[in-house]
Design an enzyme around this catalytic site. Structure first.
Site, PDB file in Angstrom:
ATOM      1  N   LYS A  18       0.813  -1.222   0.000  1.00 18.88           N
ATOM      2  CA  LYS A  18       0.000   0.000   0.000  1.00 18.88           C
ATOM      3  C   LYS A  18       0.842   1.266   0.000  1.00 18.88           C
ATOM      4  CE  LYS A  18      -4.286  -1.899   1.826  1.00 18.88           C
ATOM      5  NZ  LYS A  18      -3.927  -3.337   2.010  1.00 18.88           N
TER       6      LYS A  18
HETATM    7  C1  PLP Z   1      -4.567  -4.389   1.368  1.00 23.07           C
HETATM    8  C2  PLP Z   1      -3.853  -5.688   1.253  1.00 23.07           C
HETATM    9  C3  PLP Z   1      -4.265  -6.699   0.374  1.00 23.07           C
HETATM   10  C4  PLP Z   1      -5.532  -6.590  -0.464  1.00 23.07           C
HETATM   11  O1  PLP Z   1      -5.432  -5.648  -1.488  1.00 23.07           O
HETATM   12  P1  PLP Z   1      -6.744  -5.106  -2.265  1.00 23.07           P
HETATM   13  O2  PLP Z   1      -6.274  -4.007  -3.108  1.00 23.07           O
HETATM   14  O3  PLP Z   1      -7.688  -4.656  -1.178  1.00 23.07           O
HETATM   15  O4  PLP Z   1      -7.311  -6.250  -3.028  1.00 23.07           O
HETATM   16  C5  PLP Z   1      -3.496  -7.845   0.262  1.00 23.07           C
HETATM   17  N1  PLP Z   1      -2.391  -8.020   1.017  1.00 23.07           N
HETATM   18  C6  PLP Z   1      -1.963  -7.076   1.889  1.00 23.07           C
HETATM   19  C7  PLP Z   1      -0.746  -7.337   2.703  1.00 23.07           C
HETATM   20  C8  PLP Z   1      -2.669  -5.878   2.041  1.00 23.07           C
HETATM   21  O5  PLP Z   1      -2.232  -4.948   2.909  1.00 23.07           O
END
Ligand code: PLP
Length: 474
Positions: free
Chosen positions: A120
């Site tokens: 993220k």
């Molecule tokens: C947010 C997150 C996801 C999921 O991603 P999306 O974009 O919501 O599908 C998967 N793995 C980790 C470690 C995350 O922080």
């Protein structure tokens, strides 16, 4: 480039106009009115570009209301080697998202070398710089209000800390995050970051945020904003690393690759879909879920049946514990031929707690490359052990979900790239369970749990959070 709503009843807007908002006024999500196309010659020119240059080549086709020199400066400031420094040994942080070869035609795309050790950061860091730019330019401010169970909140705080015109109010369930996640967030001492530990669970935090946002007068007066996963700025930033990963494992544009994506809100894999629509030669997009398998059910049956929060399982890949994929509407808009009345009809059912069934379109899913699968706790543990044994690489639980499904959907002749969405250091307890020892932690983060922490504790009380914001936002 203008952005339109999937529900077709909001005016088309420019990038800067949708950047700070969430849903379109008609309840839909924004998408570009057409996808820019990258030709074979474009791809050849992009091959070998540094991350920041690649990001500019892509984003400048989607953002046309920020002068190119300014956009370039924002991107250069965002994608610097020192911000994504937690690479594995032997990797070059200047790659921003390096690839790690596990075996022939099987790779990890390391997206988690940023400040909070999850993918993220890649999008959120760009958002922080874009927010600051747009707010400063227009003399505005925003108060970001959010709820987190860990990854989103920390990524948002590290992206927004110290930014002009931005305050962050982040609600988290008191004593329910891991010690490491708590330390990451609560050790921030920046004046514009407010951590609020709510006596309750994540859903209580989210309900408080919803209650505040539903008060239109308060929301307008205190300029309440959000950086949740439906933000178009986050999606667009994620498109870039699909290109980066593709170029890293191919020699020419006639080759195709597949990506496997650990999925929750469908934001990450939606970016892959958009990369594919823009001309990136992607074969399959593998949607990997955990026990919360609404998306797997959809891609196998054509039935989308979101489940209530009471039916959300708490798993060892907690950032995927989502039963209503908030970005999914973006893909369905494309799937139904961008027919917004059809989208309105489908979501009338979803928004009232129901489901929809588009079985007749099931064969069309293959045209978009989508396949899916799911995994459980035992699968994740096994996958972490196997990966360690076979390749001497430690992966986290979310990446384990991605790898497990990737191996099931793999075609031996097509490179498969699994997106590494978090580093194992973030989920120590699961790694100890799988491997019997602690994962490696970046040296800079040693002892983070003993730093002084700054946070306030609050009960589930909407009036109190409003007062808290009022006291600090004037
Ligand atoms: C947010 C997150 C996801 C999921 O991603 P999306 O974009 O919501 O599908 C998967 N793995 C980790 C470690 C995350 O922080």
């Amino acid at each position: 480039m203008k952005y339109i709503s999937t529900r077709g009843q909001s005016p088309a807007l420019s990038f800067s106009e949708i950047l700070l908002g969430g849903l379109a006024p008609d309840g839909g999500l924004y998408l570009p009115e057409t996808y820019p196309q990258f030709t074979d010659a474009d791809l050849t020119a992009m091959r070998g570009m540094k991350y920041a240059d690649l990001a500019f080549a892509i984003l400048s086709r989607l953002i046309d209301d920020i002068p190119a020199v300014d956009l370039k400066a924002i991107i250069d400031k965002t994608y610097r080697a020192d911000v994504y420094a937690y690479t594995r040994s032997g990797q070059d942080a200047a790659d921003i998202t390096p690839t790690l070869k596990l075996e022939n035609n099987l790779y990890l795309l390391n997206l988690s070398n940023g400040p909070t050790l999850a993918f993220k950061d890649i999008a959120m860091q760009l958002l922080g710089n874009l927010f600051e730019y747009v707010l400063t330019k227009t003399g505005r401010t925003t108060n970001i209000l959010g709820a987190t169970s860990g990854d989103t909140g920390s990524a948002a705080e590290y992206a927004m800390r110290g930014k002009q015109g931005v305050r962050v109010f982040m609600l988290s369930p008191n004593k329910k995050m891991s010690r490491f996640q708590t330390a990451q967030m609560f050790s921030l001492q920046d004046d514009n970051i407010y951590n609020i530990a709510v006596n309750g669970v994540f859903d209580d935090c989210q309900d408080m945020v919803k209650a505040v946002s539903n008060d239109a007068e308060f929301k307008a007066k205190y300029k309440i904003g959000a950086v949740n996963s439906i933000n178009w700025g986050r999606i667009v930033a994620q498109v870039v690393y699909y290109f980066k990963g593709y170029f890293a494992v191919t020699q020419n544009n006639a080759q195709k690759v597949s990506f496997s994506v650990p999925s929750g809100n469908f934001g990450n894999v939606c970016a892959g879909h958009i990369a594919r629509m823009m001309g990136l030669p992607i074969d399959k997009l593998v949607v990997a879920t955990n026990e919360n398998d609404v998306l797997d059910e959809f891609f196998k049956t054509g039935v989308y049946r979101p489940r209530g929060s009471a039916k959300t399982y708490h798993t060892s890949s907690p950032s995927m514990d989502i039963s209503k994929a908030s970005n999914f509407e973006r893909f369905v808009f494309d799937l139904v031929g961008r027919d917004s009345s059809k989208v309105r009809e489908l979501w009338a059912s979803v928004d009232s707690g129901g489901a929809f069934d588009i079985k007749p379109l099931l064969n069309k899913l293959a045209d978009y490359g989508f396949v899916s699968g799911s995994s459980n706790h035992a699968n994740r543990m096994q996958m972490i052990r196997d990966t360690y044994k076979k390749y001497a690489v430690t992966i986290d639980t979310h990446t384990a979900d991605g790898l497990k499904v990737a191996l099931e959907c793999r075609d031996a002749n097509v490179p498969m790239i699994v997106l590494e969405t978090a580093l194992p250091a973030k989920f120590e307890d699961s790694i100890i369970e799988a491997l019997g020892s602690l994962p490696e932690r970046p040296a800079a983060l040693n002892g983070i749990e003993s730093l002084p922490q700054r946070f306030d504790v609050m009960n589930f009380d909407v009036a109190e959070i409003k007062q808290y914001i009022m006291d600090r936002a004037s």
